[in-house]
Write an enzyme that holds these catalytic residues in place. Structure first.
Site, mmCIF file in Angstrom:
data_model
loop_
_atom_site.group_PDB
_atom_site.id
_atom_site.type_symbol
_atom_site.label_atom_id
_atom_site.label_comp_id
_atom_site.label_asym_id
_atom_site.label_seq_id
_atom_site.Cartn_x
_atom_site.Cartn_y
_atom_site.Cartn_z
ATOM 1 N N CYS A 1 0.846 -1.185 0.000
ATOM 2 C CA CYS A 1 0.000 0.000 0.000
ATOM 3 C C CYS A 1 0.889 1.246 0.000
ATOM 4 C CB CYS A 1 -0.935 0.094 1.198
ATOM 5 S SG CYS A 1 -2.075 -1.265 1.335
ATOM 6 N N ARG B 1 3.795 -0.122 -4.882
ATOM 7 C CA ARG B 1 3.546 -0.703 -3.559
ATOM 8 C C ARG B 1 2.219 -1.462 -3.487
ATOM 9 N NH1 ARG B 1 6.760 1.111 0.243
ATOM 10 N NH2 ARG B 1 5.262 0.490 1.838
ATOM 11 N N TRP C 1 -2.864 -2.636 -1.675
ATOM 12 C CA TRP C 1 -2.606 -4.053 -1.924
ATOM 13 C C TRP C 1 -3.379 -4.757 -0.821
ATOM 14 C CZ3 TRP C 1 -0.464 -8.325 0.551
ATOM 15 C CH2 TRP C 1 -0.123 -9.404 -0.279
ATOM 16 N N ASN D 1 -1.373 1.905 5.798
ATOM 17 C CA ASN D 1 -0.564 0.848 5.177
ATOM 18 C C ASN D 1 -0.128 -0.080 6.307
ATOM 19 O OD1 ASN D 1 2.883 0.933 3.965
ATOM 20 N ND2 ASN D 1 1.421 -0.712 3.906
ATOM 21 N N GLY D 2 -0.552 -1.348 6.252
ATOM 22 C CA GLY D 2 -0.168 -2.280 7.320
ATOM 23 C C GLY D 2 -1.355 -3.124 7.739
ATOM 24 N N GLU E 1 16.469 -17.233 -11.089
ATOM 25 C CA GLU E 1 16.057 -15.843 -11.262
ATOM 26 C C GLU E 1 15.355 -15.653 -12.617
ATOM 27 O OE1 GLU E 1 15.592 -13.355 -9.553
ATOM 28 O OE2 GLU E 1 15.720 -11.617 -10.871
ATOM 29 N N LYS F 1 11.536 -14.312 -13.058
ATOM 30 C CA LYS F 1 11.191 -13.134 -13.878
ATOM 31 C C LYS F 1 10.067 -13.480 -14.843
ATOM 32 C CE LYS F 1 12.536 -10.598 -12.185
ATOM 33 N NZ LYS F 1 13.378 -10.513 -11.050
ATOM 34 N N GLU G 1 6.621 -14.097 -12.941
ATOM 35 C CA GLU G 1 5.959 -12.972 -12.273
ATOM 36 C C GLU G 1 5.386 -11.932 -13.239
ATOM 37 O OE1 GLU G 1 8.174 -10.430 -9.570
ATOM 38 O OE2 GLU G 1 10.004 -10.754 -10.711
ATOM 39 N N HIS H 1 16.765 -36.112 -12.709
ATOM 40 C CA HIS H 1 16.131 -36.672 -11.511
ATOM 41 C C HIS H 1 14.648 -36.324 -11.453
ATOM 42 C CE1 HIS H 1 19.974 -37.990 -9.977
ATOM 43 N NE2 HIS H 1 20.464 -36.801 -10.322
ATOM 44 N N LYS I 1 5.717 -4.175 -4.986
ATOM 45 C CA LYS I 1 7.170 -4.045 -4.977
ATOM 46 C C LYS I 1 7.754 -4.294 -3.588
ATOM 47 C CE LYS I 1 11.087 -2.822 -6.901
ATOM 48 N NZ LYS I 1 11.645 -3.853 -7.780
HETATM 49 O O1 M6R Z 1 12.886 -5.467 -1.498
HETATM 50 P P1 M6R Z 1 13.393 -6.861 -1.401
HETATM 51 O O2 M6R Z 1 14.619 -7.088 -2.181
HETATM 52 O O3 M6R Z 1 13.540 -7.335 0.016
HETATM 53 O O4 M6R Z 1 12.239 -7.747 -2.069
HETATM 54 C C1 M6R Z 1 12.300 -9.134 -2.081
HETATM 55 C C2 M6R Z 1 11.296 -9.711 -3.050
HETATM 56 O O5 M6R Z 1 10.000 -9.355 -2.693
HETATM 57 C C3 M6R Z 1 11.557 -9.261 -4.494
HETATM 58 O O6 M6R Z 1 12.846 -9.569 -4.905
HETATM 59 C C4 M6R Z 1 10.552 -9.938 -5.453
HETATM 60 O O7 M6R Z 1 10.773 -11.304 -5.504
HETATM 61 C C5 M6R Z 1 10.638 -9.311 -6.836
HETATM 62 N N1 M6R Z 1 9.323 -9.045 -7.324
HETATM 63 C C6 M6R Z 1 11.282 -10.180 -7.836
HETATM 64 O O8 M6R Z 1 11.350 -9.586 -9.083
#
Ligand code: M6R
Length: 615
Positions: A2, A27, A75, A101-102, A488, A492, A495, A511, A610
């Site tokens: 949020c 956010r 969010w 927010n929270g 990674e 990507k 997501e 395996h 984010k």
């Molecule tokens: O801000 P942070 O690096 O702690 O965030 C960790 C994850 O939430 C963040 O890397 C998330 O997996 C990304 N969306 C990946 O692209």
């Protein structure tokens, strides 16, 4: 999660809040709302959807005038994303209005109590409970808003950054913070409040970041007053002069923030090592390490905690620290680590990696490790973030603001910091000769130019993306240093394009995952020279025999894989430990182009945010 924005001053609040919410959409973006005070009424508009939906709705539904206002981009936690659950929320009298927010964990019991006193609720949110609790305190104790907020928050359990105003006292906004970020921008007889500085950076560089457990009454014509929520003690505002500039938070001609951030990597990596990597002097300068050298050199082990992409950077670091500095490393998901009973001693060093510096699980893991006596080091991007303040020491990545939800430059700059740390410790421990150290330092200096070269694959990657854009599954394989890169790459893709993807160590394929391979399955294999190259080539043969489609990331000039793979993307040659900084580039581009071709919202993928400030 949020984003919150507030304004009080001499300007029109509406455009400031709308623009601010757009910048904070990273956010959360499932609903948005705004409340403005026009001198006699509060005008409130809110809707499920994005800030643009809010803009469209507000134009026809409310008067948008007023020099006082608050806004929210959500969010969802408590209550589905719909118009009613969107913020801001009114109190029953309609005098108070709040954004939050929270999570207020004990909202059910508070709601019951307020219900007994005649309060009714229209939404399913914990936030509506809080604003009514504040109103109840105001009435029953006969106190002003600031004090009512303080008393109410002492009854609330949970995490929050809130901003609330009272239409009976429209010269002030009351804000408070515990666990979620809150910054106050200080202008000329005007104030801004926001989850980060981006909503107000074009108006002022002066900001105060509230500490956990602090609240402030932001009142026109007065200096900011901070106090502790718990015990009334006065806290003194530390006014910072921010370095951020407007260009950094705008798209700069790119279609998406993600693409801009992918292309920023050569500059971001350079900024990360600028002033730290000094090959001519044969040194790496890192104040955080220099000041705590003994802790690192005498560590039993290094424990790395992080989430998501930052966890993948941690996995790369495990290879680097063990391979180069010969220090044992464990890498943990912060969310698992904090809830098991890990063996941590005073001789352990915990490294927390986080782009945002606000990730709730990582923050909790840090607190636990500190309680057990470990020395805690942070690798964060956001300056002044909660994690950077909670850690004993640390190094900033200096990547600049990362706004796309999918992390790109955060990953490569985190690896850069961790590489610098490992190399420095390797040298201090005597694991490296002068000449080998010099060779690594000078090679690291060439990485920005090599990333630039890797970015030249963009047109080819776009063509490959077009071939596979309708795939439903995808496999990513890598070995050694490039196994985390495979993870990674898969993250990507899933997501932002919503294609199911798995990352695996190439040798693990036989395996289990090999059963998935048929002519429909694209398999992205990282097969750079050095680092088990011949073995990866054998894995490629195995995929080919089962008719899988092979997209290989290879070292420039490769001759073997070219004959086997359906598509080959070249990256420049470098020292094996540095290859993740290059091999990750085409994978970022591939997921980006596939997502664009599938018409996905690249910068704001569904269900994500984010900054994950809830556990
Ligand atoms: O801000 P942070 O690096 O702690 O965030 C960790 C994850 O939430 C963040 O890397 C998330 O997996 C990304 N969306 C990946 O692209």
């Amino acid at each position: 999660m949020c984003g919150i924005v507030g304004y009080i001053g001499h300007r029109d609040a509406y455009p400031i809040i709308i623009k601010g919410l757009q910048r904070l959409e990273y956010r959360g973006y499932d609903s948005a709302g705004i409340a403005l005070y026009d001198g006699s009424h509060i005008n409130l508009s809110k809707t499920k959807g994005k800030v643009t939906d809010l803009e469209n709705k507000s134009k026809s539904s409310i008067s948008m005038s007023g020099n006082l206002g608050i806004g929210h981009t959500r969010w969802a936690t408590h209550g589905v994303p719909n118009d009613v659950n969107s913020h801001p929320h009114y109190s029953n009298s309609g005098d108070l209005v709040i954004i939050h927010n929270g999570i207020i964990e004990n909202y059910e019991s508070l709601k019951k109590e307020l219900g007994k006193r005649g309060y009714s609720f229209t939404s399913d949110t914990d936030t509506e409970v809080l604003v009514n609790l504040i109103e109840e305190v105001q009435k029953s104790e006969g106190v002003l808003l600031g004090q009512a907020v303080q008393i109410a928050l002492n009854q609330a359990v949970g995490a929050y950054a809130i901003a609330v105003f009272d239409k009976k006292k429209p010269d002030e906004i009351v804000v408070a913070k515990l666990g979620s970020p809150l910054a106050i921008g200080i202008g000329e007889n005007e104030f801004f409040v926001a989850s980060d500085a981006s909503p107000f950076i074009e108006f002022t560089n002066n900001a105060v970041y509230l500490e956990d457990g602090e609240m402030a009454i932001v009142r026109l014509g007065k200096e900011i007053k901070l106090r502790k929520i718990q015990n009334d003690a006065i806290a003194y505002p530390n006014i910072l002069e921010l370095q951020m500039n407007l260009e950094e938070i705008e798209k700069g001609g790119y279609d998406h923030f993600m693409l801009k951030e992918i292309y920023e990597q050569p500059r971001a990596i350079l900024d990360t090592y600028r002033g730290r990597l000094l090959p001519d002097q044969g040194i790496i300068k890192m104040t955080g390490i220099d000041q705590n050298l003994e802790k690192f050199l005498n560590a039993n082990k290094i424990i790395i905690v992080a989430c998501g992409t930052s966890w993948h950077a941690g996995l790369v670091a495990e290879y680097i620290f063990e391979d180069l500095a010969r220090i044992p490393v464990e890498v943990e998901y912060a969310s698992e680590f904090r809830y098991r009973n890990p063996v941590i001693t005073e001789k352990d060093v915990l490294i927390a990696i986080s782009q945002s510096g606000e990730t709730a699980d990582t923050l909790a893991a840090i607190k636990m490790a500190k309680e057990k006596g470990a020395f805690v080091y942070g690798v964060c991007n956001v300056v002044g973030s909660s994690i950077s303040r909670e850690t004993d020491s640390g190094t900033y990545t200096h990547a600049g603001p990362e706004i796309g939800v999918a992390s790109t430059k955060a990953f490569t700059t985190q690896i850069t910091v961790l590489t610098l740390m490992a190399l420095k410790l390797a040298k201090e421990k005597g694991e490296f000769s002068e000449s080998r150290f010099h060779e690594y330092l000078t090679e690291l200096e060439t990485i920005p130019a090599k990333v630039e070269k890797a970015l030249e694959s963009n047109t080819l990657v776009e063509i490959i993306a077009d071939v596979y854009k309708h795939s439903t599954n995808c496999l990513y394989l890598g070995r050694g240093y490039n196994f985390p890169v495979a993870l990674e790459g898969a993250l990507k893709l899933k997501e932002i394009s919503y294609i199911h993807a798995e990352g695996y160590p190439a040798a693990e394929m036989k395996h289990g995952p090999i059963a998935l391979i048929d002519e429909q399955m694209p398999v992205i294999v990282i097969a750079t020279k050095k680092g088990h190259y011949e073995k990866v080539v054998s894995n490629i043969q195995e995929i080919k025999s089962r008719k899988g489609k092979i997209i290989a990331i290879v070292t420039e000039g490769d001759e073997q894989v070219v004959d086997l793979a359906d598509h080959v993307i070249e990256v420049p040659e470098t020292i094996e430990s540095f290859t993740p900084l290059l091999t990750t580039i085409p994978l970022q581009l591939l997921s980006y182009h596939i997502a664009v071709m599938r018409d996905c919202n690249v910068d704001q993928p569904r269900n994500l945010a984010k900054s994950v400030t809830v556990e």
